[in-house]
Every structure is written in C-alpha cells, then in structure tokens.
Design a protein around this motif. Structure first.
Motif: not given
Lengths: 553, 318
Positions: A504-532
């Motif tokens: 991870q350090e190598i990628l951070h320091q040397q790569s051509g990669y810029v990762v601004p952010f990771f999207t939040a995992r957002l989900t929604a379900a009807q109240n009647r759904v269980e064990n989701y």
C-alpha cells in the motif's frame, strides 16, 4: 367519394380491426417468460399461491447481460446476484467477508500453502437434473477457468491454481503454482461458482441464459435487462441454527430500474423490498421515510484518477506528486459523494478491507498548492503544462466518474495543468481508452471492490494485474510484485499485514493512482425484511437466510 | 380502381425500397459503432488475443458484405440470430418486448386520436375565445416539453407522495388482471401521448376552422341543421382529412419516443432493450430493434399515404 374508394376504406377498416383483434387474442404471456413462476402484485406476496408464499424483490440500476458463471468478466450486479443464488461455491463469504463452508465442509493446506485439500458435502445436488455434486464437477469447473488460452476473470481472482486432483467423489486437492494462504476466501468470490461437468461439456453457451448450479434457488424467469426471478429448491442442503431448511424465501426477483428516482419510488411504494445501492442524493430522503430501514457501512467502490506512468509527463515522479498534492479529496467527497464515504490513500485498499493500513499520507486530503507547485518546479514545469488528450471517463454509465473528472480538471488548473474531459460509454472506455496499449495518459475510472486485500492489490498493482494499466514505474514494479507474492504466501498474520502495508505504501508513494474516496455502502430495505446483513462490496447478497415477515399487507 | 391499385403497388414498393436502404444504413452504423462486444463480454480482461477469439467465434472477422447478406437473409427468413451477450435468440428477446411496446403505443394512440380530435374540434368551434387560447397554450407545452420531463412530472404528481394513485413503474401482463395491466400503462401512455395530442389537436383545429368556414357548412346551417349535426356530419368529415394522416404518422413517432419513456418508467419494452443493447454492443439486437422501428415508421407513412389518397376524392391517381 367514389364507390370503389368507399369500399376500399371499409375493407381497410375491417382489416385493421381484425388485425388488432388478432393481436389481442395472442398469448398474454410474452415468450421470454420461460416458466410458470408467478409474479407479484407489488406487495411482495405471490398473488396466486396463497398467503404462505414469501417473495422478495431486490432493485438495482444496472441491467443484466448474461448469467454465464465462467464468463464473469464484465458482470453486472443483477447477474452476480442470480449466480450467487443459483450456484454454490466451495466456500461462501459472509457480510464480514469471512469464508464459511458451502460445498466444502472442511479444508486444510500443506505447510507452505501450495496444496489445499477440500472435503465436499455428500448431500448437494444440481438443481437442473438432481444429480449429485461431485469432485469431478469441481475439477471440471476449475479446469475450464484455468484452461490454456482462455482469459476468464476467475484466473486472476481465484489464485495461482495449477491443477486439481480428484481424491475421491467428495474430496479434491487444489495444487498451486505459488503459495496462497487465502485460497478458501478467494474460492468464495463471484468467479468461484461450481458448474455441473455435463453442462460445461454440453451446454457451455446455454450457460448464458440458463443455470446449472446447486444453489438455494433455481432460475424461473430471465428477462434480459429487466428482471430475473428465482424460486427456492426443495432439497437445499443448508439449514439454520435451529435445523430448519433454508432458504426462508420462496421466490426472489431482482429488477432493473434505470432511472434512480423511479427506483427510490418503487421502494417507498413497496413494489420492491431491497434497494441494493442507494444513490447518495436520495440518502436523507430514505433515512427519513417511515417503513424503510437504511443501512450505511464503509464501502470499497471508488473512482480513481489514473495517470499512466509510462507516458509523458506523468512518467516523472514529481509530476505525479504535484497532481497528488493538488487534488482536494475532501472537496470531491463532499460534492461527488455527498459527504458519504471514506477518504482514500491512493491504494485501492480502503477501511472495508481486512488488511487496510493507515499509512502516512504525505499528500493530505486537501489541496496543498504550494507543495504541488514545488514538485512541478522540480520537474522543470514550473509554469504548468497542457495535456493534449482529454481525461476520459465512462460517465455515460457511471456519472460519478464525470463529476470527479470535472473537479479534478478544475483542481489541476490551479497549478497550471490544463486538460479537458471526454465522457464516453463503458464499452468504448474499455475497448479504446483503457487498454494496455491506449495512448491515454489520464482517465477517471470506476472500480468495484474485490473482497480480499491481496486479490485487490494484485488487480491494481501487480504487473499481471488486469486493472494495472501502467500504474507503477518499472523501478518499483518488481518490489511490489515480490512483496505481494510474499504476503499471499505467508500464513503468519503479522507478516502478512506488514507486507501488505508495504504494498500500500508503494502504491501511495509511487503509483499514478489517485483515489479520492471510497463510496459509502448505502442500502435500504422495507421494514418487513429480516436478516438482511449488508456486506461492503455491494456485489454480493447472501439470500439464503434473508426473510420477510408474514404478509399482512 | 386499376389506377388505385397501381398507385398502392407503387407506394408499397417504395416502402420496401426504403426499408432496404434502412437495413444498409443500420448495418453500416452498427459496424461503425466504436468499441466491440468482445470488450463488453471480457471486461477489463480484454487483451488482443481474447478479443480476436471472441470476434472469430461471433463471426465478426468475416468480410462485411458476407455479414450483411447473412444477416439480411436471416431477417427475411425469420432467423434473427443470437444476442452476442446473452446468447438468447434475438426473436425471443425482441418479440415479447415489441408486444409490450405495442400495447403502450396503442393505448397512447387511442388517447392521441380521441383527445387530439375532440380538443381540436372544441378549439375550432370556440375559435378566438379563451378556450381556444387555452387549448393553444396546452398544445405549445405539449410540443415543447421533452418526454422525460413529462414522465417525471407525472410520476411526482400521481405516483408519489399524497397522490399515489397509480404505479410509477413496471409492467403486469394482462393475464394477471385487466386493471393491474392497464394501471401500469396509464402514466407512460399519457407521457407518450402528449406530444401526439398536441400535433393532432393543432391539425384538427386548423382543418375544422377551414371546414366550418366553407360554403357547404353555411348551406347546412341555412337549411336549419343543428350546430352539432353541422359539426359532426359535415365539418368533421372534411376537417379531419389531414388529422388522419398526422395520426397515422404518430404511430411511428410513438414507437421511437417510447425509448425514453420506457427507461423512465422501467417499462420492459423494445426501446429499453435497444438502449441496453447499444451500451452492450449487442449488435444483432440493435440491428433488429432499429429495423423494427423503421418498419413501423414506414408502415405508418404508407398508411397515411393510402388513407389520404383514399379519403380525398380530389386526388387523381393517374
């Protein structure tokens, strides 16, 4: 009007009416509905099978393209879900991304993790013909994926599998060309679907639109691009803690809603039960809505700005560093992600990954214009420069990439780097602008999370990684490759963490990669759904223990 | 009658010629589409070797004229080939969706016909009054506002919040009940019909105004005929001549405009399939889908020509 014209008009009118009547009398059931599986009235209750049937509808904005369990290269979410529900793997990953027994009940490795033995259960059967799942099916599946000359994504994802030996009908040994301590985990990822040997030999193309697996569900109806319905099998081998046969649900449908607002309305109206990925702009609205339960967790999906380190001027480390200093990640998270997400470290590994390391981030999360200009000066480009080719981004399929590109363009302009933006379709992006030989130094991409850290790092940074489009300079590539392979091989957790941190350090320091952010995992379900139970990738939905409360709607 | 038959034959032949030209254009355009289906199938694993293998498997490495002849021959004999991505028969993918799009189009067409003619007639009868101005204003909005905007507004008004009286998306087969089936068609059909209603209304108004000012209508009034009878029995027949042709043309517009509407309403019709297939570079499906739309459009034009020529006795076939 002459008599002949009048007669002709009458004839035409009569003919039209007869034609319309004929069209109306043809079957109401469109020909692509391949079974008699019933649909629902939008309440989640099967309308013609009494009150005891339990139905669940999952919505997604992506469209299905193929159900092929081997050709998962460009899989969409509905396809991934249906494969997960209709096929079994040797292991399955729970919402913590931990491997659990599936077709394999136990597994063990030799001392250096180059050979793994898996004991298979003896009560699993294929849903299409009731035949037992045997070691030969496991061997046939893995042999197909790793066949010489073929380029299936499983080859990269499942590890360095060299050969598969059949020990007996219910035991296999998987031999690796290099040590891999996380093989059981990898076999639980999407490409690890076990397919009937007979189907691989005789129905390979049919696998695109039919299923030949041993999962908890079988395919009922597959309408490409619209919806897919599966129904529970009677003799599924898994039970819950109380010994009740799984799954709890009778039928499940995954439906595509291309328009986000329509998808949200469908959940609120009760037409759907689970909205797999909530768009951040609708998050607050759904959180405030009665009858819907929302869940938020750290996700791993991201939109990196990529610079090819083999193309000028991004082959200069100082130029890359200047860009990294200039990019304001907090601004991008605020605008593109609506503030919902986690800032990145330019590695592709986020907090949702098990070996995520908080490395020293010298570039910071906000723009440091002075530091950026100093780097440009070291590169001999104190006045900035103009990039002749635009920032390509597949915004027509993923609008967030276009939004990110706009912000990056403006942020780079502050240090004198002038560029433009070219939005395109995913197909064109993959075939023209993001290939191994593309002459496109900068792009904004869209990368889904792979659940296993070393697997993700392999894709992103290894010299053979499919996502690595000249992201690391030759000077550090061997070190990265060797360090990653060492991490993959070791069974010592502390050593593994140390080695993966170094990657991870190598990628951070040397790569051509810029990762601004990771999207939040957002989900929604009807109240009647269980064990989701939500998992961070968004591409997996273990459905066998999901339930819905009884339909009093 | 002989000349009429000849005229119809000529028009039909012209339509066939147009469709042949369209097939060439469709084929050419889909071949020129950037990107390849191999990349869609393989994703980010698409190296040169793998792409070549897929192209060979799908017959995409053959000369273009061979591919075209193979394709058009299949179209004419009912073999529409296989989808490149799902490997389903194109016919089994397209036909059910065509039926659903046709259902939507027919409901919309009936609305266009009924409301277009009725409102246009009212506007003509109430010419230069507030009602006429109101009708004119509504028709301007109808032709100006894009369908996707209309669709979203209809959803917001009638399928969300306090007024959730109609479903906002999806499709229910007629076999599952007439009311559920129709209720899913109402909003998308209204969105599809608005533009056509505006056009037909304006055309009807124009035709009716002219008819109501004609000598024979004045004669009918002088004979003591009631205004209703004058309008329905005399003016309407002649005033609708051009509206009928606009109506016939609207069938073609409808099938084309459904592309947007089906996306917004998640309606599983032909338009959505075409969009999906374009994104996936699924050429066989794109080609057939566009050809079908072109065929419907051509048939609409042909019907318009035939109807107009048959209804207007002033036209001389010779």
């Amino acid at each position: 009007m002459t008599t002949s014209r009048r007669r002709l008009l009458k004839t035409l009118s009569a003919g039209t009416l007869i034609g319309l009547a004929g069209c109306n009398s043809t079957s109401d059931q469109p020909a692509d509905q391949t079974t008699t599986g019933s649909t629902t009235d939008g309440t989640g209750t099967n309308t013609d099978a009494g009150d005891t049937q339990k139905h669940l509808t999952v919505s997604t904005s992506e469209a299905s393209t193929t159900l092929h369990p081997i050709r998962v290269g460009n899989s969409t979410i509905p396809d991934a879900f249906v494969r997960q529900w209709t096929y079994s793997k040797l292991t399955w990953l729970d919402h913590n991304l931990e491997p659990n027994p599936d077709l394999a009940t136990t597994w063990s490795a030799n001392e250096d993790a180059t050979a793994w033995e898996f004991e298979l259960r003896d009560d699993a059967t294929f849903n299409h013909d009731g035949s037992a799942v045997l070691a030969e099916d496991v061997k046939a599946t893995l042999d197909t994926i790793y066949a010489e000359g073929q380029q299936y994504s499983g080859k990269n994802a499942l590890g360095p599998i060299d050969s598969v030996e059949i020990i007996n009908d219910h035991a296999v040994q998987i031999n690796l060309s290099a040590p891999d301590a996380s093989l059981p985990r990898k076999l639980g990822t999407p490409p690890g679907n076990i397919v009937a040997k007979s189907a691989l030999e005789n129905n390979f193309e049919e696998l695109n639109n039919s299923t030949f697996g041993s999962g908890a569900f079988k395919l009922d109806e597959y309408v490409v691009g619209d919806h897919t319905t599966v129904s529970a099998v009677d003799d599924y081998y898994m039970t819950d803690d109380a010994g009740n046969t799984l799954p709890y649900l009778d039928t499940v449908t995954v439906s595509t809603y291309p328009e986000v607002s329509t998808e949200v309305s469908a959940l609120k109206q009760g037409t759907t039960d689970i909205l797999n990925r909530v768009d951040p702009t609708y998050w607050q609205e759904l959180k405030a809505y009665d009858g819907v339960e929302t869940q938020q967790m750290t996700g791993g999906y991201y939109h990196p700005f990529e610079m090819r380190v083999t193309q000028e001027p991004f082959d200069d480390i100082h130029v890359r560093r200047a860009v990294k200093f200039a990019i304001d990640k907090e601004q991008i998270l605020s605008i593109v992600g609506n503030g919902l997400g986690t800032l990145g470290q330019d590695t592709g590994i986020g907090p949702a990954h098990s070996y995520f390391a908080e490395i020293e981030d010298e570039f910071g999360t906000t723009a440091d214009i002075d530091a950026a200009r100093a780097e440009l000066e070291k590169a001999g480009l104190a006045d900035g420069f103009t990039v002749d080719t635009p920032i390509y981004c597949p915004a027509e399929g993923t609008p967030a990439t276009g939004e990110t590109a706009v912000l990056v363009k403006e942020q780079l302009a502050q240090i004198g780097i002038q560029t433009s933006i070219q939005e395109t379709t995913w197909g064109r992006f993959l075939s023209e602008y993001w290939t191994d030989s593309s002459d496109t130094p900068i792009v904004v991409n869209s990368i889904a999370m792979r659940p296993i850290t070393d697997q993700m790092l392999y894709f992103v940074g290894h010299s053979e990684g499919s996502i690595n489009k000249e992201m690391l300079p030759e000077s550090v590539q061997p070190e990265f490759d060797d360090t990653l392979m060492a991490a993959t091989s070791t069974t010592d957790e502390a050593e593994r963490q140390e080695l993966l941190t170094r990657c991870q350090e190598i990628l951070h320091q040397q790569s051509g990669y810029v990762v601004p952010f990771f999207t939040a995992r957002l989900t929604a379900a009807q109240n009647r759904v269980e064990n989701y139970n939500v998992e961070p990738t968004g591409n997996s939905l273990p459905i066998q223990s999901v339930d819905v409360s009884s339909s009093a709607e | 009658m002989r000349f009429l038959a000849l005229y119809l034959f000529k028009r039909f032949s012209y339509t066939v010629g147009v469709l042949f030209a369209v097939s060439l254009i469709v084929f050419g355009v889909t071949q020129a589409m950037p990107g390849t289906v191999a990349h869609t199938i393989l994703g980010n694993l698409a190296n040169e070797e793998a792409v070549k293998a897929i192209n060979e498997q799908l017959g995409l490495n053959r000369p273009l004229y061979i591919q075209y002849l193979d394709w058009i021959g299949g179209v004419l004999t009912g073999d529409w080939g296989q989808s490149f991505t799902s490997r389903q028969q194109v016919s089994s993918m397209v036909l059910p969706r065509l039926v659903r799009s046709a259902e939507l189009a027919v409901i919309a067409f009936l609305q266009i016909g009924f409301f277009g003619i009725v409102l246009g007639t009212i506007a003509a009868v109430k010419r230069n009054t507030f009602i006429d101005s109101l009708a004119g204003g509504v028709s301007y909005i109808g032709v100006s506002v894009p369908e996707f905007v209309t669709s979203l507004v209809l959803i917001a008004l009638l399928a969300q919040g306090q007024w959730e009286i109609l479903p906002q998306s999806g499709y229910v087969p007629r076999s599952e009940g007439f009311i559920p089936w129709l209720s899913h068609l109402i909003l998308p059909s209204i969105a599809a019909a608005l533009l056509g209603i505006s056009h037909v209304m304006r055309q009807t108004r124009s035709g009716m105004v002219e008819a109501l000012q004609s000598e024979y209508v004045r004669t009918a009034r002088l004979k003591g005929m009631s205004e209703t009878k004058v309008i329905v029995k005399h003016a309407l027949r002649n005033g609708l001549l051009e509206s009928i042709t606009v109506l016939a043309l609207s069938m073609g517009w409808l099938i084309g405009s459904l592309v947007v509407i089906e996306e917004v309403f998640a309606y599983p019709g032909l338009g959505r399939l075409i969009i999906l297939s374009i994104n996936a570079q699924d050429i066989p499906v794109v080609q057939i889908g566009i050809l079908i739309i072109a065929t419907v459009y051509s048939i609409g034009n042909l019907c318009a020509d035939i109807l107009y020529s048959v209804m207007d006795p002033r036209i001389d076939y010779e």
